[in-house]
Design an enzyme around this catalytic site. Structure first.
Site, PDB file in Angstrom:
ATOM      1  N   ALA A  65       1.445  -0.671  -0.292  1.00  0.00           N
ATOM      2  CA  ALA A  65      -0.164  -0.147  -0.335  1.00  0.00           C
ATOM      3  C   ALA A  65       1.067   1.459   0.285  1.00  0.00           C
ATOM      4  CB  ALA A  65      -1.242   0.169   0.748  1.00  0.00           C
ATOM      5  N   GLY A 110       0.950  -5.222   0.824  1.00  0.00           N
ATOM      6  CA  GLY A 110      -0.464  -5.249   0.088  1.00  0.00           C
ATOM      7  C   GLY A 110      -0.689  -6.241  -1.536  1.00  0.00           C
ATOM      8  N   GLU A 113      -0.757  -9.269  -1.041  1.00  0.00           N
ATOM      9  CA  GLU A 113      -2.130  -9.598  -0.280  1.00  0.00           C
ATOM     10  C   GLU A 113      -3.114  -8.945  -1.810  1.00  0.00           C
ATOM     11  OE1 GLU A 113      -2.180  -6.339   2.210  1.00  0.00           O
ATOM     12  OE2 GLU A 113      -3.278  -8.018   3.674  1.00  0.00           O
ATOM     13  N   GLU A 133       4.680  -5.875   7.280  1.00  0.00           N
ATOM     14  CA  GLU A 133       3.901  -4.051   7.206  1.00  0.00           C
ATOM     15  C   GLU A 133       3.835  -3.780   9.169  1.00  0.00           C
ATOM     16  OE1 GLU A 133       2.631  -6.592   5.520  1.00  0.00           O
ATOM     17  OE2 GLU A 133       0.961  -5.751   4.940  1.00  0.00           O
TER      18      GLU A 133
HETATM   19  N1  COA Z   1       5.051   3.485  -0.732  1.00  0.00           N
HETATM   20  C1  COA Z   1       5.216   4.509  -0.752  1.00  0.00           C
HETATM   21  N2  COA Z   1       6.050   4.872  -1.460  1.00  0.00           N
HETATM   22  C2  COA Z   1       7.066   3.714  -1.684  1.00  0.00           C
HETATM   23  C3  COA Z   1       6.420   2.549  -1.462  1.00  0.00           C
HETATM   24  C4  COA Z   1       4.908   2.039  -0.709  1.00  0.00           C
HETATM   25  N3  COA Z   1       4.838   0.485  -0.119  1.00  0.00           N
HETATM   26  N4  COA Z   1       7.661   1.726  -1.373  1.00  0.00           N
HETATM   27  C5  COA Z   1       9.146   2.081  -2.154  1.00  0.00           C
HETATM   28  N5  COA Z   1       8.414   2.707  -1.880  1.00  0.00           N
HETATM   29  C6  COA Z   1       8.825   4.225  -3.400  1.00  0.00           C
HETATM   30  C7  COA Z   1      10.064   4.460  -1.930  1.00  0.00           C
HETATM   31  O1  COA Z   1      10.036   5.611  -1.432  1.00  0.00           O
HETATM   32  C8  COA Z   1      11.174   5.357  -3.037  1.00  0.00           C
HETATM   33  O2  COA Z   1      10.351   6.778  -3.715  1.00  0.00           O
HETATM   34  P1  COA Z   1      11.809   7.874  -3.546  1.00  0.00           P
HETATM   35  O3  COA Z   1      12.381   7.535  -4.867  1.00  0.00           O
HETATM   36  O4  COA Z   1      10.464   9.157  -4.068  1.00  0.00           O
HETATM   37  O5  COA Z   1      12.148   8.006  -2.342  1.00  0.00           O
HETATM   38  C9  COA Z   1      11.069   4.846  -4.151  1.00  0.00           C
HETATM   39  O6  COA Z   1       9.943   3.845  -4.162  1.00  0.00           O
HETATM   40  C10 COA Z   1      11.687   3.456  -4.567  1.00  0.00           C
HETATM   41  O7  COA Z   1      12.103   2.714  -3.369  1.00  0.00           O
HETATM   42  P2  COA Z   1      13.251   2.541  -2.641  1.00  0.00           P
HETATM   43  O8  COA Z   1      12.889   2.263  -0.825  1.00  0.00           O
HETATM   44  O9  COA Z   1      14.328   3.776  -3.024  1.00  0.00           O
HETATM   45  O10 COA Z   1      13.988   1.483  -3.084  1.00  0.00           O
HETATM   46  P3  COA Z   1      14.771   0.369  -2.022  1.00  0.00           P
HETATM   47  O11 COA Z   1      15.026  -0.456  -3.754  1.00  0.00           O
HETATM   48  O12 COA Z   1      16.043   0.926  -1.833  1.00  0.00           O
HETATM   49  O13 COA Z   1      13.740  -0.469  -1.044  1.00  0.00           O
HETATM   50  C11 COA Z   1      12.286  -1.818  -0.793  1.00  0.00           C
HETATM   51  C12 COA Z   1      12.343  -1.630  -1.836  1.00  0.00           C
HETATM   52  C13 COA Z   1      11.016  -2.504  -1.948  1.00  0.00           C
HETATM   53  C14 COA Z   1      13.335  -3.292   0.138  1.00  0.00           C
HETATM   54  C15 COA Z   1      11.571  -0.452  -0.252  1.00  0.00           C
HETATM   55  O14 COA Z   1      10.757   0.619  -0.951  1.00  0.00           O
HETATM   56  C16 COA Z   1      10.909  -0.590   1.058  1.00  0.00           C
HETATM   57  O15 COA Z   1      10.508  -1.653   2.413  1.00  0.00           O
HETATM   58  N6  COA Z   1       9.352  -0.471   0.278  1.00  0.00           N
HETATM   59  C17 COA Z   1       8.005  -0.661   1.229  1.00  0.00           C
HETATM   60  C18 COA Z   1       7.598  -1.914   1.474  1.00  0.00           C
HETATM   61  C19 COA Z   1       6.885  -2.414   2.587  1.00  0.00           C
HETATM   62  O16 COA Z   1       6.674  -1.781   3.649  1.00  0.00           O
HETATM   63  N7  COA Z   1       5.468  -2.552   1.927  1.00  0.00           N
HETATM   64  C20 COA Z   1       4.030  -2.805   2.629  1.00  0.00           C
HETATM   65  C21 COA Z   1       3.708  -1.275   2.963  1.00  0.00           C
HETATM   66  S1  COA Z   1       1.922  -1.544   4.199  1.00  0.00           S
END
Ligand code: COA
Length: 258
Positions: A65, A110, A113, A133
């Site tokens: 999400a 999500g 999911e 989460e």
């Molecule tokens: N919601 C909003 N933005 C998100 C996102 C999410 N779930 N997942 C990634 N993004 C955004 C990042 O903020 C970043 O934006 P920016 O370039 O404006 O800073 C962009 O996507 C790229 O992500 P980034 O974190 O820089 O890539 P990474 O390769 O370093 O890491 C992940 C990848 C997937 C490990 C990391 O993005 C992450 O942990 N995301 C969240 C996953 C999560 O907790 N999901 C459950 C949500 S309830």
């Protein structure tokens, strides 16, 4: 559409691509609205025989999400957000046509999911799965606690939900979370090959299979009774007559969905 791409091929396979690769295809409210619209349209369009759901880019299917929408949200609004997402994912789960998640990268929160709400999951070797989460002080809200148990069993589901670990595609396959794992460049081709074996069947039978299988997970329903009734209804269809006639005439059936 701003957040999704759609394409229908000559077999009637609708491919919906979540197209926000810079945000790792995170599920924002307007994006979910578009997805709802396109899924509803796909369900209602007889020319659509099966659906593939995937993410744009080579990094993410859906990284969860959209976390930026969480700030300052009230308890009530969070409940409504979860309910809206659950309703859309349920629509996908109940889709009378086969739906495959083509998981091309991160399927987190999500995203995992959403993949679980699809009927089948096919992953690229680069796919990564997780329910992180708890790292945010949250739990899944789009049906993850329910469908994960259905797919991989209670013990494994609790471990996966509580430890927030990310797992690779081969482990997801061992756990029963995905149906197939293929090299990234073969992902869509594999999904289409799987659907190709289904889309020439009677759409009436495919819809009945979704309904009967779904009944397994609803304690209020008698799945055996639903199956028996659906089986009986098949006998009143032109497709049943065509199927049996084609078998006896040693030819391929031409189903019409009547
Ligand atoms: N919601 C909003 N933005 C998100 C996102 C999410 N779930 N997942 C990634 N993004 C955004 C990042 O903020 C970043 O934006 P920016 O370039 O404006 O800073 C962009 O996507 C790229 O992500 P980034 O974190 O820089 O890539 P990474 O390769 O370093 O890491 C992940 C990848 C997937 C490990 C990391 O993005 C992450 O942990 N995301 C969240 C996953 C999560 O907790 N999901 C459950 C949500 S309830």
């Amino acid at each position: 559409m701003k957040y999704l791409l759609k394409e229908v091929d000559d077999l009637g396979i609708l491919t919906l691509t979540i197209n926000q690769p810079k945000k790792l295809n995170a599920l924002s409210k307007p994006l979910l609205g578009e997805l709802d619209e396109l899924i509803t349209e796909g369900i209602g369009n007889d020319a659509v025989k099966g659906i593939i759901l995937t993410g744009a880019g080579d990094k993410a299917f859906v990284a969860g999400a959209d976390i930026s929408e969480f700030q300052g949200i009230s308890n009530e609004n969070a409940v409504a957000m979860a309910r809206n997402g659950q309703e859309l994912f349920r629509k996908i789960e109940c889709c009378p046509k086969p739906v495959i998640a083509a998981i091309n990268g991160f399927a987190l929160g999500g995203g995992c999911e959403l993949a679980m709400a699809c009927h089948m999951r096919i992953a690229s070797e680069a796919a990564i799965f997780g329910q992180p989460e708890v790292n945010l002080g949250l739990i899944p809200g789009y049906g993850g606690t329910q469908r994960l148990v259905q797919l991989i069993g209670k013990g494994r589901a609790i471990e996966f939900l509580m430890n927030a670990q990310m797992i690779k595609a081969d482990r997801a396959y061992e756990m029963g979370l995905v149906n197939h794992v293929v090299p990234a460049e073969e992902l869509l081709e594999k999904c289409k090959a799987v659907l190709k074996k289904m889309v020439n069947k009677s759409p009436l039978t495919l819809a009945k299979i979704v309904e009967c299988v779904d009944a397994v997970y609803d304690p209020k329903k008698d799945g055996y009774q639903i199956e028996a009734e659906a089986f009986g209804e098949c006998f009143g269809t032109e497709d049943y007559v065509e199927g049996v006639t084609a078998f006896l005439e040693k030819r391929k059936p031409q189903f019409t969905g009547k």
